[in-house]
Design an enzyme around this catalytic site. Structure first.
Site, PDB file in Angstrom:
ATOM      1  N   ASN A  21       3.542  -2.064  -5.762  1.00 36.54           N
ATOM      2  CA  ASN A  21       2.492  -1.795  -4.786  1.00 36.54           C
ATOM      3  C   ASN A  21       3.009  -2.163  -3.405  1.00 36.54           C
ATOM      4  O   ASN A  21       3.725  -3.161  -3.248  1.00 36.54           O
ATOM      5  CB  ASN A  21       1.231  -2.606  -5.093  1.00 36.54           C
ATOM      6  CG  ASN A  21       0.087  -2.255  -4.172  1.00 36.54           C
ATOM      7  OD1 ASN A  21      -0.511  -1.195  -4.307  1.00 36.54           O
ATOM      8  ND2 ASN A  21      -0.215  -3.116  -3.212  1.00 36.54           N
ATOM      9  N   GLU A  65       2.420   4.230  -3.964  1.00 35.84           N
ATOM     10  CA  GLU A  65       2.780   4.184  -2.545  1.00 35.84           C
ATOM     11  C   GLU A  65       4.185   4.714  -2.282  1.00 35.84           C
ATOM     12  O   GLU A  65       4.420   5.399  -1.287  1.00 35.84           O
ATOM     13  CB  GLU A  65       2.645   2.758  -1.999  1.00 35.84           C
ATOM     14  CG  GLU A  65       1.218   2.310  -1.761  1.00 35.84           C
ATOM     15  CD  GLU A  65       0.581   1.693  -2.981  1.00 35.84           C
ATOM     16  OE1 GLU A  65      -0.537   1.171  -2.842  1.00 35.84           O
ATOM     17  OE2 GLU A  65       1.190   1.720  -4.068  1.00 35.84           O
ATOM     18  N   ASP A  77     -10.608  -7.981  14.289  1.00 35.85           N
ATOM     19  CA  ASP A  77     -10.478  -6.791  13.451  1.00 35.85           C
ATOM     20  C   ASP A  77     -10.630  -5.520  14.278  1.00 35.85           C
ATOM     21  O   ASP A  77     -10.721  -5.573  15.502  1.00 35.85           O
ATOM     22  CB  ASP A  77     -11.484  -6.835  12.294  1.00 35.85           C
ATOM     23  CG  ASP A  77     -10.806  -6.492  10.976  1.00 35.85           C
ATOM     24  OD1 ASP A  77     -10.061  -5.491  10.945  1.00 35.85           O
ATOM     25  OD2 ASP A  77     -10.994  -7.219  10.000  1.00 35.85           O
TER      26      ASP A  77
END
EC number: 4.1.1.126
Length: 426
Positions: A148, A211, A255
């Site tokens: 991953n 991925e 964020d």
């Protein structure tokens, strides 16, 4: 990831690589020699009007690259398409067979150095941040032969440890939890300074272990380098370590909305080995910058495109910059039947649970033009018949106005079929 399968065309014969330095000619960054401190980067870029422009900076004597994926135009150049064609191009990638080659790690021109994260030009972006943050570190995890790759922010704790934000129930978090439950540690590599398309692939939510295949599809083909059981792409900096059962306070951190996330207890990664290229280029993503927002939101465009294509003739999809490329999108369709617009709204909201608002327009509207979109709303939309509101739906934790659940909306700004007076003359 299934990298042992024939479909991925594993080949060990010769090396093909695309790396960060190859991307410099495409990104065409402004290169600044003036030396600045690690906590001056954002204010310095603002003063130069370069906050969201591709740059290579001199941070405490080290090269720092930023904003290589900060616009649709630049992303399109890496993909070989224009800014209007990104969603259509990305929607084809998962079905594209591309070559993945594996070479020994020793074939990478890197030198092993003592692990000392403090020596890297890791940035503290804003005064209230919890500390210095690695923001473009791609965590490559391997467990039971499945790989991953995903981007996780990492707060520096000391010379060899970071606290990494792992979001449940995403893949890295699940792999770590499985290891902890077995009283094991999760072996990882953290790579910094890859080709921008590998960075983009790592920000894309694809099926578990896919991925590398997705990155190969984006890049045409991909070379990975094997060290033990770990596979890594060509990178400027590579750290090998393990995610432990230990946790530490992580945050505050800004964020995508430009607001502070909360402080949490997050897993600690301990690094045992560190490799760097000669005169390495450290890569950094500015929190709440255009690049951060692009990497968070644009990977959803092909997902929305495919979902909408199941219910009507979709022409294009974009996430909107004013919504941080995350909360709102515009869907362009070729309307064949009344109701296509509303079906497109429902499909787009289903494609991404974080999506809050959708505007559906005809194919005579320039999807990248806010003025064109507003024109469609002004002249083709009636709230009593064309507005869709969904109450009590799951939304995004990044939306400060939501409280566990959220309301979502959709505007059908398409022309009614068969009626005159809606076609544009100018």
């Amino acid at each position: 990831m299934g990298i042992k399968t024939q479909k991925n065309f594993i080949c060990l014969k010769r090396t093909f690589s695309m790396n960060l330095r190859d991307a410099i000619s495409v990104a065409n960054p402004v290169q600044l020699e003036e030396e600045i401190k690690h906590d001056e980067v954002v204010s310095f870029l603002k003063s130069k009007n370069l906050l969201d422009k591709p740059v290579i900076l001199n941070v405490e004597g080290k090269k720092v690259a930023k904003n290589f994926v900060s616009s649709r135009e630049t992303l399109g150049k890496y993909l070989g398409v224009d800014a209007y064609s990104i969603a259509r191009e990305l929607s084809k990638i998962e079905d594209r067979e591309a070559e993945i080659r594996v070479e020994p790690f020793s074939s990478l021109a890197m030198k092993k150095v003592d692990v000392n994260l403090q020596e890297l030009p890791v940035i503290k972006y804003f005064p209230r941040d919890g500390g210095r943050y690695i923001t473009a570190g791609i965590v490559i995890a391997q467990r039971n032969g499945v790989y991953n790759a995903s981007i996780h922010r990492m707060l520096l704790l000391d010379e060899s440890r970071v606290a990494a934000r792992l979001v449940p129930p995403r893949h890295t978090y699940l792999m770590w939890r499985e290891a902890v439950e077995r009283e094991e540690e999760l072996e990882v590599a953290v790579v910094i300074g890859t080709h921008p398309l590998f960075l983009f692939a790592s920000a894309t939510r694809v099926p578990s272990g896919k991925e590398f295949s997705y990155a190969a599809g984006l890049m045409g083909r991909l070379t990975l380098y094997r060290k033990g059981e770990m596979l890594v792409p060509d990178s400027e900096i590579i750290l090998f370590g393990r995610i432990t059962a230990e946790t530490a306070k992580e945050g505050p951190f800004v964020d995508i909305t430009g607001t502070y996330d909360i402080v949490r207890d997050e897993p600690v990664i301990v690094f045992d080995e560190m490799y760097v290229k000669e005169d390495y280029i450290y890569y950094s993503i500015t929190p709440a910058g255009k690049e951060h927002q692009m990497l968070m939101g644009v990977p959803y465009e092909p997902v929305i495109y495919r979902f909408v294509s199941n219910v009507c003739k979709v022409k294009n999809v974009i996430t909107t910059p004013g919504s941080c490329h995350y909360f709102h999108c515009v869907v362009q369709i070729e309307k064949k039947s009344e109701g296509d617009g509303k079906n497109a709204i429902i499909a787009a909201l289903a494609a991404n649970p974080s999506m809050k608002g959708v505007v559906v327009v005809d194919d005579d509207i320039d999807i990248l033009s806010y003025e064109d979109m507003e024109f469609a709303i002004a002249t083709r939309f009636q709230p009593d018949r064309d507005l869709v509101v969904v109450k009590g739906a799951r939304g995004s934790s990044l939306d400060p106005s939501a409280d566990k659940t959220t309301s979502k909306w959709g505007i059908d700004a398409t022309k009614p079929l068969g009626k005159e007076g809606f076609d544009r003359v100018v």
